[in-house]
Design a protein around this motif. Structure first.
Motif, PDB file in Angstrom:
ATOM      1  N   GLY A  26      52.436  43.767  35.447  1.00  0.00           N
ATOM      2  CA  GLY A  26      51.260  42.914  35.425  1.00  0.00           C
ATOM      3  C   GLY A  26      50.005  43.664  35.015  1.00  0.00           C
ATOM      4  O   GLY A  26      49.857  44.860  35.257  1.00  0.00           O
TER       5      GLY A  26
ATOM      6  N   TRP B 271      48.057  36.712  40.936  1.00  0.00           N
ATOM      7  CA  TRP B 271      47.497  37.904  41.546  1.00  0.00           C
ATOM      8  C   TRP B 271      47.252  38.974  40.494  1.00  0.00           C
ATOM      9  O   TRP B 271      47.468  38.760  39.309  1.00  0.00           O
ATOM     10  CB  TRP B 271      48.357  38.416  42.686  1.00  0.00           C
ATOM     11  CG  TRP B 271      49.815  38.673  42.399  1.00  0.00           C
ATOM     12  CD1 TRP B 271      50.399  38.973  41.191  1.00  0.00           C
ATOM     13  CD2 TRP B 271      50.876  38.658  43.361  1.00  0.00           C
ATOM     14  NE1 TRP B 271      51.738  39.137  41.347  1.00  0.00           N
ATOM     15  CE2 TRP B 271      52.075  38.965  42.663  1.00  0.00           C
ATOM     16  CE3 TRP B 271      50.948  38.448  44.725  1.00  0.00           C
ATOM     17  CZ2 TRP B 271      53.307  39.035  43.299  1.00  0.00           C
ATOM     18  CZ3 TRP B 271      52.175  38.536  45.347  1.00  0.00           C
ATOM     19  CH2 TRP B 271      53.335  38.811  44.648  1.00  0.00           C
ATOM     20  N   GLN B 272      46.739  40.106  40.956  1.00  0.00           N
ATOM     21  CA  GLN B 272      46.368  41.258  40.131  1.00  0.00           C
ATOM     22  C   GLN B 272      45.100  41.017  39.312  1.00  0.00           C
ATOM     23  O   GLN B 272      44.739  41.851  38.484  1.00  0.00           O
ATOM     24  CB  GLN B 272      47.523  41.700  39.221  1.00  0.00           C
ATOM     25  CG  GLN B 272      48.667  42.348  39.986  1.00  0.00           C
ATOM     26  CD  GLN B 272      49.713  42.941  39.068  1.00  0.00           C
ATOM     27  OE1 GLN B 272      50.848  42.463  39.011  1.00  0.00           O
ATOM     28  NE2 GLN B 272      49.347  43.969  38.350  1.00  0.00           N
ATOM     29  N   GLN B 273      44.425  39.880  39.508  1.00  0.00           N
ATOM     30  CA  GLN B 273      43.179  39.622  38.810  1.00  0.00           C
ATOM     31  C   GLN B 273      42.008  39.836  39.777  1.00  0.00           C
ATOM     32  O   GLN B 273      42.110  39.510  40.958  1.00  0.00           O
ATOM     33  CB  GLN B 273      43.149  38.188  38.270  1.00  0.00           C
ATOM     34  CG  GLN B 273      44.429  37.753  37.573  1.00  0.00           C
ATOM     35  CD  GLN B 273      44.844  38.701  36.454  1.00  0.00           C
ATOM     36  OE1 GLN B 273      44.061  38.979  35.543  1.00  0.00           O
ATOM     37  NE2 GLN B 273      46.069  39.200  36.515  1.00  0.00           N
TER      38      GLN B 273
ATOM     39  N   SER C 140      44.354  40.797  45.744  1.00  0.00           N
ATOM     40  CA  SER C 140      43.588  40.358  44.585  1.00  0.00           C
ATOM     41  C   SER C 140      43.605  38.834  44.558  1.00  0.00           C
ATOM     42  O   SER C 140      43.213  38.182  45.506  1.00  0.00           O
ATOM     43  CB  SER C 140      44.164  40.971  43.307  1.00  0.00           C
ATOM     44  OG  SER C 140      45.558  40.699  43.196  1.00  0.00           O
TER      45      SER C 140
ATOM     46  N   GLY D  82      45.722  43.480  35.203  1.00  0.00           N
ATOM     47  CA  GLY D  82      44.554  42.847  35.812  1.00  0.00           C
ATOM     48  C   GLY D  82      43.479  42.619  34.766  1.00  0.00           C
ATOM     49  O   GLY D  82      43.177  43.516  33.967  1.00  0.00           O
TER      50      GLY D  82
ATOM     51  N   PRO E 176      48.371  48.953  36.415  1.00  0.00           N
ATOM     52  CA  PRO E 176      48.880  49.615  37.627  1.00  0.00           C
ATOM     53  C   PRO E 176      49.315  51.044  37.318  1.00  0.00           C
ATOM     54  O   PRO E 176      49.530  51.387  36.145  1.00  0.00           O
ATOM     55  CB  PRO E 176      50.050  48.728  38.041  1.00  0.00           C
ATOM     56  CG  PRO E 176      50.496  48.083  36.774  1.00  0.00           C
ATOM     57  CD  PRO E 176      49.272  47.888  35.936  1.00  0.00           C
TER      58      PRO E 176
ATOM     59  N   PRO F 214      51.158  37.701  37.692  1.00  0.00           N
ATOM     60  CA  PRO F 214      49.902  38.256  37.189  1.00  0.00           C
ATOM     61  C   PRO F 214      49.302  37.339  36.125  1.00  0.00           C
ATOM     62  O   PRO F 214      49.648  37.415  34.948  1.00  0.00           O
ATOM     63  CB  PRO F 214      50.328  39.608  36.605  1.00  0.00           C
ATOM     64  CG  PRO F 214      51.765  39.435  36.241  1.00  0.00           C
ATOM     65  CD  PRO F 214      52.326  38.458  37.224  1.00  0.00           C
TER      66      PRO F 214
END
Length: 387
Positions: free
Chosen positions: A294, A207-209, A234, A296, A316, A260
């Protein structure tokens, strides 16, 4: 494949494991079975071809020692391999102890829909058309279509609709699409009938991408969106959060294991590997506090030779650490340090690259940085674009 998790057998008991679609060292344990597969074919065909191999390997391992007589299977599978493993388990539930999936599109991926309708890359003429036609012939790719409500039906993110006959998408084969989505629905139904399914499946997701998560339709033409309504979701750059979560599991379930990382690098992520080892050892979950922040990362899958590479970075709100974007590795690596704006975003630009696959890593600059590194790849196409 692995021994059962019962009180009379320890986690250190010799076991037998099956791994789908991952790199295997030339030196491997006798209880490790690599299972490569042809992703172009249907999951059912893959399972039919692999089942005899799995069954024979399990039988041999059980016969190798009295201590292994009750051994069961543990699958470790990346992406589509997770669907293969879970499909096998629906007819062999007593033989499977655990299924550890990495970035598996349990409910499909918007990226698959984009490839099926638009091909690869931006509008590059013949290449985009050729890849779209080729993709349209692959039953396996149709089985990765989103089976969760993904269409923003009224344009204001209040109502989501399923991809179905009532919401046709141009250039998508309706029959193959319906068959592909039906496969995911049938898999989910079979798993819901198994009371022990959720305890056996461990989804490790990225996630976070920046990840395509939903779409809008205008006269059958899709407009692909990264957002998913009011949910701040995400994904791993390929599989969205909403598609990575098995049906029946809440999107915010505490049982999800999120990292992440980019889709193609999940299997190489140190934190992911650590979690796999924990799961294999039947160790209890340990919630770590402050283990890292994390990042992105947004980068294209495909570039033409001569095009610049632009890497987007998002931090973040909890940090504004200095970030390094590294292209390649070793002495030939090229590093850029983007300026991070107040909103946490920045970008790094690299000049044209030689044809081939290039690695991009985003990490913190200072020693001991709290930023967790994220790695992705970019393919540069060097053929004659006028062909």
């Amino acid at each position: 494949m692995s021994s059962p998790a019962s009180g009379r057998r320890s986690a250190a008991t010799p076991s037998c494991c099956a791994i789908s679609a991952t790199r295997i060292s030339p030196k491997r344990s006798a209880n490790l079975l690599p299972l490569p597969y042809d992703w172009r074919t249907s999951v059912r065909s893959i399972v039919a071809a692999q089942t005899p191999l799995i069954d024979r390997a399990l039988e041999r391992w059980r016969a190798s020692s009295p201590a292994n007589a009750d051994a069961r299977i543990v699958f470790i599978a990346h992406s589509m391999g997770g669907l293969v493993s879970r499909s096998y388990a629906t007819t062999h539930r007593d033989e499977v102890r655990k299924i550890i999936t990495l970035g598996t599109p349990s409910r499909g991926s918007i990226t698959a829909l984009k490839v099926l309708t638009q091909g690869l890359g931006p509008n590059w003429g013949w290449l985009r058309d050729a890849t779209r036609r080729f993709a349209g012939s692959l039953p396996g790719l149709h089985q990765l279509l989103p089976s969760y409500p993904c269409i923003d039906a009224d344009g204001n993110y209040e109502n989501f609709a399923f991809l179905d006959a009532d919401h046709p998408v141009n250039d998508l084969d309706a029959g193959m699409a319906a068959a592909g989505i039906a496969f995911l629905d049938e898999l989910a139904a079979a798993e819901s009938a198994d009371p022990g399914f959720r305890d056996r499946v461990h989804p490790l997701i990225g996630w976070q991408q920046d990840t395509l998560s939903s779409l809008r339709l205008r006269n059958g033409e899709p407009e692909f969106l990264n957002g998913y309504g009011e949910w701040e979701l995400s994904g791993d750059g390929t599989v969205p959060h909403a598609g990575a979560v098995p049906k029946g599991t809440a999107l915010d379930a505490t049982s999800l294991h999120g990292f992440p990382e980019q889709h193609g690098s999940l299997q190489a992520n140190l934190a992911v590997r650590t979690e796999i080892i924990r799961l294999l050892k039947n160790a209890p979950p340990i919630v770590l506090r402050g283990e890292g922040v994390g990042v992105g990362v947004g980068l294209p899958d495909l570039l033409r030779q001569g095009d610049e590479l632009v890497v987007e970075v998002t931090l973040p709100p909890v940090t504004r650490e200095a970030v390094a974007v590294v292209l390649g590795s070793g002495p030939s690596a090229v590093e850029r340090r983007p300026t991070i704006a107040k909103d946490g975003t920045g970008s790094a630009v690299f000049p044209t690259m030689d044809p081939g696959v290039h690695t991009v890593t985003v990490r913190g600059v200072r020693p001991g940085s709290d930023l967790l590194p994220v790695t992705g790849t970019v393919t540069v196409w060097g053929s004659d674009w006028s062909a």
